[in-house]
Design an enzyme around this catalytic site. Structure first.
Site, mmCIF file in Angstrom:
data_model
loop_
_atom_site.group_PDB
_atom_site.id
_atom_site.type_symbol
_atom_site.label_atom_id
_atom_site.label_comp_id
_atom_site.label_asym_id
_atom_site.label_seq_id
_atom_site.Cartn_x
_atom_site.Cartn_y
_atom_site.Cartn_z
ATOM 1 N N GLY A 14 0.793 -1.228 0.000
ATOM 2 C CA GLY A 14 0.000 0.000 0.000
ATOM 3 C C GLY A 14 0.820 1.270 0.000
ATOM 4 N N GLY A 15 2.041 1.214 -0.512
ATOM 5 C CA GLY A 15 2.868 2.420 -0.572
ATOM 6 C C GLY A 15 2.226 3.526 -1.391
ATOM 7 N N ILE A 58 -5.523 -9.962 -11.169
ATOM 8 C CA ILE A 58 -5.917 -8.798 -11.960
ATOM 9 C C ILE A 58 -6.420 -9.199 -13.345
ATOM 10 C CG2 ILE A 58 -4.954 -6.725 -13.081
ATOM 11 C CD1 ILE A 58 -3.276 -6.345 -10.536
ATOM 12 N N SER A 77 2.122 -0.755 -9.581
ATOM 13 C CA SER A 77 3.528 -1.151 -9.597
ATOM 14 C C SER A 77 3.593 -2.606 -10.050
ATOM 15 C CB SER A 77 4.138 -0.986 -8.197
ATOM 16 O OG SER A 77 5.491 -1.392 -8.184
ATOM 17 N N CYS A 80 8.237 -6.681 -11.565
ATOM 18 C CA CYS A 80 9.458 -6.184 -12.210
ATOM 19 C C CYS A 80 10.350 -7.305 -12.730
ATOM 20 C CB CYS A 80 10.249 -5.323 -11.228
ATOM 21 S SG CYS A 80 10.872 -6.240 -9.785
ATOM 22 N N SER A 363 8.334 -3.223 -2.631
ATOM 23 C CA SER A 363 7.501 -2.042 -2.443
ATOM 24 C C SER A 363 8.098 -0.812 -3.129
ATOM 25 C CB SER A 363 7.313 -1.778 -0.945
ATOM 26 O OG SER A 363 6.333 -0.791 -0.738
#
Length: 379
Positions: A14-15, A58, A77, A80, A363
């Site tokens: 939740g950043g 998602i 985000s 990666c 995060s």
């Protein structure tokens, strides 16, 4: 005034939600978030309640649901791993790109989405996935601007270079004098704590950047330890550390000291930088984050002179020398602070330190994204 309703995807801890909450004078809120990691969801619920976050894939998101959620912004985000230097760099051929690509393909059929903020690892900027993303955004009428920024650019003592994209529909970005096809490597406004809000100068005398009152206000009010620092006067690690720490509990194990002593990234209390903390921190050595030298009586040079003299012939003498440095890992709470999470951020009691490190390693730096959200809204 426009009200911005945010859907947070790949939400993690939740950043991005904290960054939204930090926008004190803006009409913006996170109304829904999706995250697939169970431990991340539990921690998210601990801090933001049970109603906002959903534990789901998602790929199940549809344009109809986007419309029903009544959102006009997506902050995310995405994974990666397809682009990281330690991975196989499979790019669009990596299955972990599928969810991100799915979201992008929803945009042409989702005219309600007016704002985007996307964060990813350094390396994404040269990927085919980035080319696909920009092509879709351009076809949807988004104006975009891309950044490569690190917390060290804002006076935070941590190197975490990341790619960021800001996009908004039918609203050009006017704060940067560039062609919007190249990637910006410098935040356009002053982020110095030393800049007074009452100072009417348009250029900061400290960093020589343009002053934006919205940005200056955020730096003053919401950045925690980061607000005390600036690019010109970077913060010291000691201000991010716990007042009392059980050195033995977080000590680097002897087997790591002996075998990998020369590749540990050592930092002291007075250092103004640290290496990027990754999800492999504490169980991987190289490139996973810095460790802290706690001894104030023995210098690193003295200890390593003995270590390198004896490490191949007398392991006990070599190990004894490094033990004198009292080398330990940063605690999860310290990594949180370096990532600019607020001190009142909490964890479920059953979340282990290993899991905390893993989730923090995936995060975002809250201070950096807080300022980028402000840039997206106000510029």
């Amino acid at each position: 005034m426009e009200y911005i309703q945010v859907l947070e995807l790949f939400a993690g801890l939740g950043g991005l939600h904290i960054a939204v909450n930090n926008q004190k004078d803006a009409n913006i809120q996170v109304v829904k978030s999706f995250e697939i990691n169970v431990n991340a969801v539990k921690t998210y619920q601990e801090n933001f309640g049970h109603d906002v976050v959903s534990n789901r894939n998602i790929l199940s998101l549809s344009t109809e649901e986007l419309f029903r959620q009544n959102v006009n912004a997506i902050f995310m985000s995405p994974p990666c791993q397809p682009f990281t230097r330690l991975g196989k760099k499979l790019d669009v051929n990596d299955d972990r790109c599928n969810a991100f690509h799915h979201v992008l393909k929803l945009l042409p059929r989702s005219p309600n989405i007016q704002y985007l903020l996307i964060e990813n690892v350094y390396g994404f900027e040269s990927s085919k996935m980035r080319d696909t993303m920009l092509e879709i955004l351009q076809s949807c009428g988004f104006y975009t601007i891309e950044f490569l920024l690190s917390p060290t650019d804002f006076g935070v003592p941590n190197s975490r270079l990341r790619y960021y994209l800001l996009a908004r529909k039918n609203k050009k970005f006017t704060f940067c004098k560039h062609d919007h096809t190249s990637i910006v490597k410098e935040f356009p406004y002053c982020t110095c704590r030393v800049k007074s809000l009452n100072d009417q100068a348009s250029i900061c005398s400290n960093c020589q950047r343009e002053v934006n009152t919205n940005i200056s206000s955020l730096v003053q009010q919401n950045a925690g330890n980061a607000a005390q620092n600036s690019l010109v006067n970077p913060g010291k690690l000691h201000s991010y550390l716990d007042k009392e720490t059980d050195i033995e509990q977080y000590a680097v194990p002897d087997k790591i000291l002996l075998r990998y002593g020369n590749i540990l990234d050592l930092r002291t209390f007075q250092d103004s930088s640290s290496c990027c903390f990754t999800k492999g921190y504490t169980h991987l050595v190289e490139g996973s984050g810095s460790v802290l030298v706690c001894s104030r009586s023995v210098t690193i040079e003295e200890a390593y002179k003995v270590y390198n003299e004896f490490k191949d012939t007398d392991s006990e003498a070599a190990l004894k020398s490094l033990r004198k440095l009292k080398i330990r890992y940063f605690t999860p709470k310290e990594v949180e602070r370096i990532m600019c999470f607020p001190d009142n951020y909490t964890w479920p009691k059953d979340i282990s330190d290993k899991t905390k490190y893993k989730l923090l390693g995936n995060s975002v730096n809250v201070h950096v994204v807080t300022l980028l959200v402000a840039l997206l809204l106000h510029s």
